[in-house]
Design an enzyme around this catalytic site. Structure first.
Site, PDB file in Angstrom:
ATOM      1  N   ASP A   1       0.949  -1.353  -0.081  1.00  0.00           N
ATOM      2  CA  ASP A   1      -0.020  -0.078  -0.022  1.00  0.00           C
ATOM      3  C   ASP A   1       0.912   1.336   0.013  1.00  0.00           C
ATOM      4  O   ASP A   1       1.734   1.362   0.856  1.00  0.00           O
ATOM      5  CB  ASP A   1      -0.930   0.010   1.224  1.00  0.00           C
ATOM      6  CG  ASP A   1      -1.918   0.995   1.436  1.00  0.00           C
ATOM      7  OD1 ASP A   1      -2.272   1.560   0.049  1.00  0.00           O
ATOM      8  OD2 ASP A   1      -2.208   1.450   2.449  1.00  0.00           O
TER       9      ASP A   1
ATOM     10  N   HIS B   1      -7.933   9.951   3.777  1.00  0.00           N
ATOM     11  CA  HIS B   1      -7.075   9.031   4.552  1.00  0.00           C
ATOM     12  C   HIS B   1      -7.657   9.382   6.078  1.00  0.00           C
ATOM     13  O   HIS B   1      -7.739  10.518   6.263  1.00  0.00           O
ATOM     14  CB  HIS B   1      -5.874   8.890   4.604  1.00  0.00           C
ATOM     15  CG  HIS B   1      -5.353   8.204   3.423  1.00  0.00           C
ATOM     16  ND1 HIS B   1      -4.713   8.735   2.288  1.00  0.00           N
ATOM     17  CD2 HIS B   1      -5.634   6.854   2.950  1.00  0.00           C
ATOM     18  CE1 HIS B   1      -4.621   8.028   1.219  1.00  0.00           C
ATOM     19  NE2 HIS B   1      -4.975   6.598   1.595  1.00  0.00           N
ATOM     20  N   GLY B   2      -7.618   8.394   6.789  1.00  0.00           N
ATOM     21  CA  GLY B   2      -7.772   8.929   8.518  1.00  0.00           C
ATOM     22  C   GLY B   2      -9.474   9.040   9.172  1.00  0.00           C
ATOM     23  O   GLY B   2     -10.105   8.543   8.081  1.00  0.00           O
TER      24      GLY B   2
ATOM     25  N   GLY C   1      -8.764   5.967   1.195  1.00  0.00           N
ATOM     26  CA  GLY C   1      -9.650   6.509   2.315  1.00  0.00           C
ATOM     27  C   GLY C   1     -10.914   6.597   2.391  1.00  0.00           C
ATOM     28  O   GLY C   1     -11.816   7.192   2.620  1.00  0.00           O
ATOM     29  N   ALA C   2     -11.340   4.815   2.281  1.00  0.00           N
ATOM     30  CA  ALA C   2     -12.736   4.517   2.228  1.00  0.00           C
ATOM     31  C   ALA C   2     -13.588   4.036   3.398  1.00  0.00           C
ATOM     32  O   ALA C   2     -14.445   3.504   3.426  1.00  0.00           O
ATOM     33  CB  ALA C   2     -12.875   3.848   0.858  1.00  0.00           C
ATOM     34  N   SER C   3     -12.818   4.354   4.581  1.00  0.00           N
ATOM     35  CA  SER C   3     -13.422   3.795   6.012  1.00  0.00           C
ATOM     36  C   SER C   3     -14.733   4.598   5.953  1.00  0.00           C
ATOM     37  O   SER C   3     -14.844   5.600   5.727  1.00  0.00           O
ATOM     38  CB  SER C   3     -12.599   3.845   6.986  1.00  0.00           C
ATOM     39  OG  SER C   3     -11.445   2.820   7.143  1.00  0.00           O
TER      40      SER C   3
ATOM     41  N   ASN D   1     -10.256   0.631   0.010  1.00  0.00           N
ATOM     42  CA  ASN D   1      -9.234   0.320   0.927  1.00  0.00           C
ATOM     43  C   ASN D   1      -9.921   0.674   2.406  1.00  0.00           C
ATOM     44  O   ASN D   1     -10.425   1.845   2.379  1.00  0.00           O
ATOM     45  CB  ASN D   1      -8.031   1.460   0.556  1.00  0.00           C
ATOM     46  CG  ASN D   1      -7.199   0.862  -0.572  1.00  0.00           C
ATOM     47  OD1 ASN D   1      -7.484  -0.057  -1.009  1.00  0.00           O
ATOM     48  ND2 ASN D   1      -5.864   1.480  -0.560  1.00  0.00           N
TER      49      ASN D   1
HETATM   50  P1  13P Z   1      -8.986   4.876   5.668  1.00  0.00           P
HETATM   51  O1  13P Z   1      -8.122   5.717   6.413  1.00  0.00           O
HETATM   52  O2  13P Z   1     -10.185   5.305   5.220  1.00  0.00           O
HETATM   53  O3  13P Z   1      -9.251   3.444   6.015  1.00  0.00           O
HETATM   54  O4  13P Z   1      -8.133   4.643   4.280  1.00  0.00           O
HETATM   55  C1  13P Z   1      -7.110   3.431   4.037  1.00  0.00           C
HETATM   56  C2  13P Z   1      -6.522   3.632   2.846  1.00  0.00           C
HETATM   57  O5  13P Z   1      -6.543   4.127   1.818  1.00  0.00           O
HETATM   58  C3  13P Z   1      -5.232   2.603   2.661  1.00  0.00           C
HETATM   59  O6  13P Z   1      -4.445   2.827   1.559  1.00  0.00           O
HETATM   60  O1  G3H Z   2      -3.223   5.061   3.569  1.00  0.00           O
HETATM   61  C1  G3H Z   2      -2.361   4.686   4.668  1.00  0.00           C
HETATM   62  C2  G3H Z   2      -2.702   3.615   5.290  1.00  0.00           C
HETATM   63  O2  G3H Z   2      -4.001   3.875   6.387  1.00  0.00           O
HETATM   64  C3  G3H Z   2      -1.712   3.025   5.964  1.00  0.00           C
HETATM   65  O3  G3H Z   2      -1.333   3.928   7.213  1.00  0.00           O
HETATM   66  O4  G3H Z   2       1.182   4.312   6.778  1.00  0.00           O
HETATM   67  O5  G3H Z   2       0.072   4.554   9.048  1.00  0.00           O
HETATM   68  O6  G3H Z   2       0.374   2.003   7.915  1.00  0.00           O
HETATM   69  P1  G3H Z   2       0.171   3.800   7.800  1.00  0.00           P
HETATM   70 ZN    ZN Z   3      -4.554   4.829   0.977  1.00  0.00          ZN
END
Ligand code: 13P
Ligand code: G3H
Ligand code: ZN
Length: 310
Positions: free
Chosen positions: A83, A181-182, A213-215, A255
């Site tokens: 990733d 993200h986040g 960023g799809a949580s 993701n």
């Molecule tokens: P979330 O932070 O929305 O879970 O996104 C994760 C992501 O895009 C990892 O690449």
């Molecule tokens: O998109 C990022 C993912 O949530 C991974 O996060 O780099 O803190 O492991 P991380």
């Molecule tokens: Zn990502």
């Protein structure tokens, strides 16, 4: 079943109007929880490790744990994916180390530089049996450990996306249509640019698009975190119905990392609160692993639509 590339998974997902979940992994319990969830719902799954996960757990541990998971769940198609790879070297190290898929994230570079870097990774990956996800456009939020200010988020230009795929031959493309993200994705009402996604789908027929960023930032977990001592305030994610709509369009990979973090942490907090006398880590890690499994099952059946597609 050995590790699979994402090619066949995405073809089926595109045609079936669903998406495959790409879940971030950092340790054994997370891998176990995801795999138990995928097996219970008979769904294909992508395990993905960030550069941070490689640093935390070690690439060899992640590959080793994944290989054991494959033997435990022989009927489930599993891809192991890097990733947000930031350099050719980290992508090469993952391919050489047994990953079946890598992401080269050149989204912070100008178009030509991003395309040249992506092309280099694609050539190496394809020569070694792996596939490549690239990114065009920039998400808001925390990426590469820096805060990309919302004003700097650049939605993907559909014409450029088509040109980028033609130039680089990348196997899938992450685009920016409003996710980030986040845990703090939207200040006001959630908004995704579906017209943009529709245009990308039209210009790249049959081509798999990735949504980062799809949580959902599941409110139940946020509330549980806070009930047991956490301070997660103002968190907001992508509503489930928006993800369902994206999955029915060109999005084949969704993701999810933040929802895993919240499921795990809220359950560990609860467990430690309810059993203050216990200091056996198996007690709270077991609770965390079970929460990850249940969350993954919910995503697969109620959001992604990949249940029964293994
Ligand atoms: P979330 O932070 O929305 O879970 O996104 C994760 C992501 O895009 C990892 O690449
Ligand atoms: O998109 C990022 C993912 O949530 C991974 O996060 O780099 O803190 O492991 P991380
Ligand atoms: Zn990502």
């Amino acid at each position: 079943m050995p590790l699979t590339r994402t090619t066949e998974m995405f073809k089926k997902a595109y045609e079936g109007h669903y998406a495959v979940g790409a879940f971030n992994v950092n340790n054994m319990e997370i891998i176990q929880g995801i795999m138990e969830g995928a097996e219970a719902t008979h769904s294909p799954v992508i395990l993905q490790a960030s550069e941070g996960a490689r640093t935390y757990a070690g690439q060899d541990y992640i590959v080793g744990l994944t290989k054991i998971a494959l033997t435990r769940c022989p009927d489930i198609p599993v891809a192991l994916h890097l990733d947000h790879g930031s350099t050719f070297e980290v992508c090469k190290a993952c391919i050489d180390g047994g990953f079946s898929s890598v992401m080269i994230d050149g989204s912070k570079y100008p178009f030509d530089e991003n395309a040249a870097l992506t092309k280099k990774v694609v050539e190496y990956a394809h020569a070694h049996g792996a596939v490549v996800e690239a990114e065009l456009g920039r998400l808001a939020g925390v990426e590469d450990h820096v805060n990309v200010a919302e004003k700097d988020a650049i939605f993907t230009d559909p014409d450029q996306a088509a040109e980028f795929v033609e130039l680089t031959h990348c196997d899938s493309l992450a685009i920016a249509i409003g996710t980030s993200h986040g845990a703090y994705k939207f200040k006001g009402d959630p908004y995704l640019d579906f017209d943009r996604l529709e245009k990308v789908g039209r210009l790249l027929p049959g081509y798999p698009i990735v949504l980062h960023g799809a949580s959902t930032v599941i409110p139940e977990f946020v509330e549980k975190c806070n009930r047991f001592g956490g301070e997660v305030n103002g968190a907001k994610g992508v509503p489930e119905e928006m993800l369902r709509k994206a999955a029915s369009m060109a999005v084949c990979k969704i993701n999810i990392d933040t929802d895993i973090r919240l499921a795990l942490t809220s359950s560990i907090r609860e467990s430690l609160h309810e059993h203050p006398e216990t200091f056996d880590p198996r007690m709270y890690l077991k609770a965390g692993r079970e929460a990850v499994k249940q969350m993954v099952m919910h995503k697969i059946t109620a959001v992604l639509g990949s249940d029964g597609q293994a």
